[in-house]
Motif scaffolding. Structure first.
Motif, PDB file in Angstrom:
ATOM      1  N   GLN A 155       0.865  -1.177   0.000  1.00 36.78           N
ATOM      2  CA  GLN A 155       0.000   0.000   0.000  1.00 36.78           C
ATOM      3  C   GLN A 155       0.901   1.226   0.000  1.00 36.78           C
ATOM      4  OE1 GLN A 155      -2.386  -0.515   3.532  1.00 36.78           O
ATOM      5  NE2 GLN A 155      -4.096  -1.287   2.339  1.00 36.78           N
ATOM      6  N   ILE A 156       0.763   2.034  -1.051  1.00 35.51           N
ATOM      7  CA  ILE A 156       1.564   3.249  -1.167  1.00 35.51           C
ATOM      8  C   ILE A 156       0.754   4.402  -0.606  1.00 35.51           C
ATOM      9  CG2 ILE A 156       2.732   4.799  -2.766  1.00 35.51           C
ATOM     10  CD1 ILE A 156       3.006   2.371  -4.641  1.00 35.51           C
ATOM     11  N   LYS A 157       1.362   5.141   0.316  1.00 38.96           N
ATOM     12  CA  LYS A 157       0.678   6.264   0.959  1.00 38.96           C
ATOM     13  C   LYS A 157       1.305   7.561   0.476  1.00 38.96           C
ATOM     14  CE  LYS A 157      -0.197   3.488   5.011  1.00 38.96           C
ATOM     15  NZ  LYS A 157       0.042   3.317   6.432  1.00 38.96           N
ATOM     16  N   ALA A 158       0.768   8.097  -0.594  1.00 38.40           N
ATOM     17  CA  ALA A 158       1.273   9.350  -1.153  1.00 38.40           C
ATOM     18  C   ALA A 158       0.196  10.408  -0.956  1.00 38.40           C
ATOM     19  CB  ALA A 158       1.604   9.177  -2.629  1.00 38.40           C
ATOM     20  N   THR A 159       0.422  11.317  -0.023  1.00 39.88           N
ATOM     21  CA  THR A 159      -0.550  12.371   0.240  1.00 39.88           C
ATOM     22  C   THR A 159       0.041  13.715  -0.148  1.00 39.88           C
ATOM     23  OG1 THR A 159       0.221  12.552   2.509  1.00 39.88           O
ATOM     24  CG2 THR A 159      -1.644  11.094   2.119  1.00 39.88           C
ATOM     25  N   GLY A 160      -0.748  14.518  -0.798  1.00 36.13           N
ATOM     26  CA  GLY A 160      -0.284  15.837  -1.205  1.00 36.13           C
ATOM     27  C   GLY A 160       0.641  15.767  -2.403  1.00 36.13           C
ATOM     28  N   ALA A 161       1.183  16.892  -2.772  1.00 34.94           N
ATOM     29  CA  ALA A 161       2.089  16.973  -3.920  1.00 34.94           C
ATOM     30  C   ALA A 161       3.475  16.475  -3.519  1.00 34.94           C
ATOM     31  CB  ALA A 161       2.169  18.402  -4.429  1.00 34.94           C
ATOM     32  N   ILE A 162       4.038  15.614  -4.352  1.00 27.30           N
ATOM     33  CA  ILE A 162       5.370  15.070  -4.123  1.00 27.30           C
ATOM     34  C   ILE A 162       6.234  15.501  -5.293  1.00 27.30           C
ATOM     35  CG2 ILE A 162       6.716  12.963  -3.841  1.00 27.30           C
ATOM     36  CD1 ILE A 162       4.113  11.646  -2.864  1.00 27.30           C
ATOM     37  N   TYR A 163       7.339  16.155  -4.996  1.00 27.02           N
ATOM     38  CA  TYR A 163       8.223  16.675  -6.037  1.00 27.02           C
ATOM     39  C   TYR A 163       9.522  15.881  -6.075  1.00 27.02           C
ATOM     40  CZ  TYR A 163       5.129  20.590  -6.695  1.00 27.02           C
ATOM     41  OH  TYR A 163       4.037  21.356  -6.994  1.00 27.02           O
ATOM     42  N   LEU A 164       9.926  15.501  -7.286  1.00 26.03           N
ATOM     43  CA  LEU A 164      11.219  14.858  -7.489  1.00 26.03           C
ATOM     44  C   LEU A 164      12.329  15.888  -7.309  1.00 26.03           C
ATOM     45  CD1 LEU A 164      12.795  12.324  -8.426  1.00 26.03           C
ATOM     46  CD2 LEU A 164      12.551  13.180 -10.747  1.00 26.03           C
ATOM     47  N   THR A 165      12.121  17.030  -7.895  1.00 27.77           N
ATOM     48  CA  THR A 165      13.011  18.173  -7.767  1.00 27.77           C
ATOM     49  C   THR A 165      12.163  19.415  -8.024  1.00 27.77           C
ATOM     50  OG1 THR A 165      15.087  19.146  -8.525  1.00 27.77           O
ATOM     51  CG2 THR A 165      13.724  18.071 -10.184  1.00 27.77           C
ATOM     52  N   SER A 166      12.699  20.573  -7.853  1.00 25.64           N
ATOM     53  CA  SER A 166      11.935  21.789  -8.069  1.00 25.64           C
ATOM     54  C   SER A 166      11.439  21.854  -9.511  1.00 25.64           C
ATOM     55  CB  SER A 166      12.822  22.998  -7.763  1.00 25.64           C
ATOM     56  OG  SER A 166      12.081  24.176  -7.899  1.00 25.64           O
ATOM     57  N   GLY A 167      10.121  21.918  -9.694  1.00 26.82           N
ATOM     58  CA  GLY A 167       9.519  22.009 -11.019  1.00 26.82           C
ATOM     59  C   GLY A 167       9.114  20.679 -11.627  1.00 26.82           C
ATOM     60  N   VAL A 168       9.377  19.559 -10.950  1.00 23.72           N
ATOM     61  CA  VAL A 168       9.001  18.237 -11.460  1.00 23.72           C
ATOM     62  C   VAL A 168       8.220  17.502 -10.374  1.00 23.72           C
ATOM     63  CG1 VAL A 168       9.827  16.043 -12.366  1.00 23.72           C
ATOM     64  CG2 VAL A 168      11.047  18.142 -12.922  1.00 23.72           C
ATOM     65  N   ARG A 169       6.923  17.291 -10.648  1.00 26.56           N
ATOM     66  CA  ARG A 169       6.029  16.655  -9.680  1.00 26.56           C
ATOM     67  C   ARG A 169       5.810  15.192 -10.038  1.00 26.56           C
ATOM     68  NH1 ARG A 169       0.159  16.665  -9.462  1.00 26.56           N
ATOM     69  NH2 ARG A 169       0.209  18.136 -11.185  1.00 26.56           N
ATOM     70  N   ILE A 170       5.780  14.325  -9.024  1.00 26.67           N
ATOM     71  CA  ILE A 170       5.475  12.904  -9.204  1.00 26.67           C
ATOM     72  C   ILE A 170       3.970  12.736  -9.044  1.00 26.67           C
ATOM     73  CG2 ILE A 170       5.806  10.586  -8.293  1.00 26.67           C
ATOM     74  CD1 ILE A 170       8.520  11.492  -7.256  1.00 26.67           C
ATOM     75  N   ASP A 171       3.358  12.084 -10.026  1.00 27.02           N
ATOM     76  CA  ASP A 171       1.919  11.880 -10.007  1.00 27.02           C
ATOM     77  C   ASP A 171       1.626  10.435 -10.408  1.00 27.02           C
ATOM     78  OD1 ASP A 171      -0.683  12.724  -9.634  1.00 27.02           O
ATOM     79  OD2 ASP A 171      -0.938  13.342 -11.702  1.00 27.02           O
ATOM     80  N   ASN A 172       0.443   9.959 -10.057  1.00 31.27           N
ATOM     81  CA  ASN A 172      -0.048   8.654 -10.488  1.00 31.27           C
ATOM     82  C   ASN A 172       0.912   7.532 -10.077  1.00 31.27           C
ATOM     83  OD1 ASN A 172      -1.939   7.000 -11.611  1.00 31.27           O
ATOM     84  ND2 ASN A 172      -1.140   7.184 -13.675  1.00 31.27           N
ATOM     85  N   LEU A 173       1.314   7.549  -8.836  1.00 33.20           N
ATOM     86  CA  LEU A 173       2.263   6.574  -8.299  1.00 33.20           C
ATOM     87  C   LEU A 173       1.506   5.302  -7.960  1.00 33.20           C
ATOM     88  CD1 LEU A 173       5.238   6.367  -7.267  1.00 33.20           C
ATOM     89  CD2 LEU A 173       4.379   7.134  -5.075  1.00 33.20           C
ATOM     90  N   LYS A 174       1.832   4.173  -8.645  1.00 33.23           N
ATOM     91  CA  LYS A 174       1.108   2.929  -8.381  1.00 33.23           C
ATOM     92  C   LYS A 174       1.962   1.720  -8.743  1.00 33.23           C
ATOM     93  CE  LYS A 174      -1.192   3.061 -12.813  1.00 33.23           C
ATOM     94  NZ  LYS A 174      -2.404   3.197 -13.518  1.00 33.23           N
ATOM     95  N   ALA A 175       1.659   0.610  -8.066  1.00 34.77           N
ATOM     96  CA  ALA A 175       2.352  -0.650  -8.327  1.00 34.77           C
ATOM     97  C   ALA A 175       1.690  -1.355  -9.495  1.00 34.77           C
ATOM     98  CB  ALA A 175       2.313  -1.540  -7.090  1.00 34.77           C
TER      99      ALA A 175
END
Length: 126
Positions: free
Chosen positions: A63-83
């Motif tokens: 179970q992946i618990k990703a809450t809120g915006a997660i950024y790889l680096t400034s200006g690059v957001r990680i979205d749709n994180l799933k196994a």
């Protein structure tokens, strides 16, 4: 008496064969060039691979618990994180892998510290 013996045997097996993470292979993101509005799909096979070890032939769930915006680096957001498969069955040696894919989105005007840890839980189903 049988119920007590079964409970003790169940408790003992969980202590002897705990589920553990034996390795995490991060995605190899080469030539990463994202601009405002661009996106990059990272397939689960090319993404993060989490190797686990436990009791052979048991089913395991992540179970992946990703809450809120997660950024790889400034200006690059990680979205749709799933196994790829959130439930796997460990092999005859008690080993298995979770393959995790995601989407990277380029955003404009992002500043500050946005790094967050991505939390996940891995547990037996049976």
């Amino acid at each position: 008496m049988n119920k007590l013996l079964f409970f003790l045997l169940f408790l003992y097996s969980a202590l002897v064969f705990p589920l553990e993470i034996v390795g995490v292979k991060n995605a190899q993101l080469k030539d990463l060039l994202l601009y405002n509005g661009s996106r990059l799909e990272v397939t689960p096979e090319q993404g993060v691979i989490i190797s686990v070890k436990g009791i052979e032939n048991k089913r395991v769930m992540i179970q992946i618990k990703a809450t809120g915006a997660i950024y790889l680096t400034s200006g690059v957001r990680i979205d749709n994180l799933k196994a790829k498969n959130p439930i796997i069955r460990l092999d005859e040696y008690g080993e298995g892998q979770f393959e995790i894919g995601f989407t990277l989105l380029g955003e404009k005007n992002v500043s500050g510290k946005h790094r967050k840890q991505i939390k996940y839980d891995i547990e037996y189903l049976d």
